[in-house]
Design an enzyme around this catalytic site. Structure first.
Site, mmCIF file in Angstrom:
data_model
loop_
_atom_site.group_PDB
_atom_site.id
_atom_site.type_symbol
_atom_site.label_atom_id
_atom_site.label_comp_id
_atom_site.label_asym_id
_atom_site.label_seq_id
_atom_site.Cartn_x
_atom_site.Cartn_y
_atom_site.Cartn_z
ATOM 1 C CG HIS A 179 29.372 115.679 70.323
ATOM 2 N ND1 HIS A 179 30.702 115.346 70.534
ATOM 3 C CD2 HIS A 179 29.404 116.681 69.406
ATOM 4 C CE1 HIS A 179 31.485 116.110 69.783
ATOM 5 N NE2 HIS A 179 30.718 116.930 69.084
ATOM 6 C CG HIS A 227 29.489 119.637 64.721
ATOM 7 N ND1 HIS A 227 29.940 120.790 65.328
ATOM 8 C CD2 HIS A 227 29.853 118.634 65.562
ATOM 9 C CE1 HIS A 227 30.568 120.495 66.452
ATOM 10 N NE2 HIS A 227 30.526 119.185 66.630
ATOM 11 C CD GLU A 276 33.770 116.832 66.390
ATOM 12 O OE1 GLU A 276 32.718 117.481 66.618
ATOM 13 O OE2 GLU A 276 34.657 116.667 67.236
HETATM 14 C C1 LIG Z 1 35.387 121.365 70.118
HETATM 15 C C2 LIG Z 1 34.992 120.612 68.888
HETATM 16 C C3 LIG Z 1 34.336 119.279 69.230
HETATM 17 O O1 LIG Z 1 33.161 119.040 68.940
HETATM 18 O O2 LIG Z 1 35.026 118.421 69.799
HETATM 19 C C4 LIG Z 1 34.074 121.484 68.089
HETATM 20 O O3 LIG Z 1 32.907 121.386 68.131
HETATM 21 S S1 LIG Z 1 34.791 122.681 67.139
HETATM 22 C C5 LIG Z 1 33.405 123.432 66.304
HETATM 23 C C6 LIG Z 1 33.826 124.534 65.452
HETATM 24 N N1 LIG Z 1 34.710 124.080 64.431
HETATM 25 C C7 LIG Z 1 34.314 123.811 63.172
HETATM 26 O O4 LIG Z 1 33.152 123.975 62.810
HETATM 27 C C8 LIG Z 1 35.381 123.386 62.206
HETATM 28 C C9 LIG Z 1 34.854 123.025 60.867
HETATM 29 N N2 LIG Z 1 34.153 124.141 60.266
HETATM 30 C C10 LIG Z 1 34.608 124.847 59.187
HETATM 31 O O5 LIG Z 1 35.689 124.557 58.654
HETATM 32 C C11 LIG Z 1 33.788 126.000 58.680
HETATM 33 O O6 LIG Z 1 32.978 126.520 59.714
HETATM 34 C C12 LIG Z 1 32.895 125.604 57.495
HETATM 35 C C13 LIG Z 1 31.903 124.483 57.811
HETATM 36 C C14 LIG Z 1 33.727 125.171 56.271
HETATM 37 C C15 LIG Z 1 32.068 126.840 57.077
HETATM 38 O O7 LIG Z 1 32.933 127.847 56.649
HETATM 39 P P1 LIG Z 1 32.700 129.357 57.106
HETATM 40 O O8 LIG Z 1 32.735 129.372 58.583
HETATM 41 O O9 LIG Z 1 33.686 130.202 56.389
HETATM 42 O O10 LIG Z 1 31.215 129.655 56.752
HETATM 43 P P2 LIG Z 1 30.434 130.231 55.529
HETATM 44 O O11 LIG Z 1 29.333 130.955 56.165
HETATM 45 O O12 LIG Z 1 31.303 130.959 54.550
HETATM 46 O O13 LIG Z 1 29.871 128.895 54.874
HETATM 47 C C16 LIG Z 1 30.372 128.273 53.727
HETATM 48 C C17 LIG Z 1 29.329 127.228 53.344
HETATM 49 O O14 LIG Z 1 29.247 126.232 54.378
HETATM 50 C C18 LIG Z 1 27.905 126.167 54.898
HETATM 51 N N3 LIG Z 1 27.998 125.950 56.337
HETATM 52 C C19 LIG Z 1 28.581 126.733 57.244
HETATM 53 N N4 LIG Z 1 28.484 126.219 58.469
HETATM 54 C C20 LIG Z 1 27.785 125.071 58.327
HETATM 55 C C21 LIG Z 1 27.325 124.078 59.236
HETATM 56 N N5 LIG Z 1 27.592 124.159 60.533
HETATM 57 N N6 LIG Z 1 26.633 123.047 58.757
HETATM 58 C C22 LIG Z 1 26.367 122.935 57.419
HETATM 59 N N7 LIG Z 1 26.792 123.845 56.503
HETATM 60 C C23 LIG Z 1 27.476 124.894 56.959
HETATM 61 C C24 LIG Z 1 27.305 127.526 54.572
HETATM 62 O O15 LIG Z 1 25.905 127.451 54.504
HETATM 63 C C25 LIG Z 1 27.930 127.815 53.240
HETATM 64 O O16 LIG Z 1 27.250 127.128 52.223
HETATM 65 P P3 LIG Z 1 26.966 127.775 50.809
HETATM 66 O O17 LIG Z 1 28.324 127.983 50.192
HETATM 67 O O18 LIG Z 1 26.153 126.729 50.091
HETATM 68 O O19 LIG Z 1 26.229 129.051 51.082
#
Ligand SMILES: C[C@@H](C(=O)O)C(=O)SCCNC(=O)CCNC(=O)[C@H](O)C(C)(C)COP(=O)(O)OP(=O)(O)OC[C@H]1O[C@@H](n2cnc3c(N)ncnc32)[C@H](O)[C@@H]1OP(=O)(O)O
Length: 214
Positions: free
Chosen positions: A69, A141, A193
């Site tokens: 997706h 993502h 993902e």
């Molecule tokens: C239900 C399930 C499913 O599909 O089955 C889901 O969807 S769960 C969907 C929700 N779950 C997730 O997203 C889990 C994985 N995500 C995470 O661990 C986090 O959101 C991170 C991606 C590590 C971002 O960390 P945080 O939220 O603390 O954000 P932040 O604003 O401090 O961002 C840190 C750095 O990551 C970048 N960043 C943040 N979100 C991003 C995204 N979606 N795509 C690409 N880059 C991204 C920012 O620009 C920043 O880059 P710079 O440092 O260069 O400025």
């Protein structure tokens, strides 16, 4: 014109039966195309060159099975779902709260792939910051199906220099299958993902995700 025709045998051959009327016709006649855009390789004598394709490494311990997706974070889930339903005629699911992932999701079913609409759930949702930075929403993502998420994580970390996020252990995603996220800094700025493609849906509970893969 005569000089040009003499210097290109293919054009000369075509010119016997075909009289170009403008520059575009002349180009089409010379390159042998009929309207679509193509690249002509240097030194190819005007022939259309095929792009060269390189395969992935041999003996990969896992395989990508396709796109699962594309997830889009939205500020208003109901409105976004309605847009996809009415504007594109797509089937949309009811909202599904996923407290452990910090999101509520709606699936938009398209013939060849699903779109997952995401909205933050709870105070610590990973999608909240994203929406603060992108208030109108945006692509959050891309989810790839893999045949072995455990082997994928090990290979990515040890061989490919791509880090996993969180604990590194799979959790259960919106499709009821084990998932893992990769650090977007290691994957050209896109959050990826990985989802275990062949896991039996409904059979996994949160704590069982890792052991279900062994
Ligand atoms: C239900 C399930 C499913 O599909 O089955 C889901 O969807 S769960 C969907 C929700 N779950 C997730 O997203 C889990 C994985 N995500 C995470 O661990 C986090 O959101 C991170 C991606 C590590 C971002 O960390 P945080 O939220 O603390 O954000 P932040 O604003 O401090 O961002 C840190 C750095 O990551 C970048 N960043 C943040 N979100 C991003 C995204 N979606 N795509 C690409 N880059 C991204 C920012 O620009 C920043 O880059 P710079 O440092 O260069 O400025």
């Amino acid at each position: 014109m005569e000089k040009l025709i003499r210097s290109f045998p293919r054009l000369l051959q075509l010119s016997k039966s075909y009289r170009p009327t403008n520059r575009m016709d002349l180009f089409k006649a010379f390159s042998g195309i009929s309207g679509q855009s193509v690249g002509i390789g240097r030194g190819s004598g005007g022939r259309v060159s095929e792009p060269s394709i390189r395969s992935g490494p041999e003996n990969m311990p896992y395989n990508v099975k396709g796109l699962a997706h594309i997830a889009i974070a939205v500020p208003d889930l109901t409105q976004a779902a309605e847009t996809y339903r009415t504007a594109f005629g797509a089937q949309v699911s009811d909202p599904k709260p996923m407290p452990d992932q910090g999101v509520t999701v709606v699936f938009v079913h398209l013939p060849n792939v699903n779109i997952e609409l995401l909205h933050p759930l709870g105070d610590t949702s990973p999608v909240s910051k994203f929406l603060q930075k992108n208030p109108k929403g945006g692509i959050h993502h891309v989810c790839l199906n893999v045949d072995n998420v455990h082997a994928a994580a090990e290979y990515l970390i040890e061989e490919a220099g791509v880090k996993t996020l969180g604990s590194g252990l799979p959790t259960i995603g919106a499709e009821g299958k084990p998932i893992l996220f990769l650090n977007p800094k290691d994957t050209a700025g896109v959050l990826i993902e990985l989802q275990q493609a062949n896991a039996s849906v409904h059979s996994c509970r949160e704590g069982e995700a890792a052991s279900a893969l062994k």
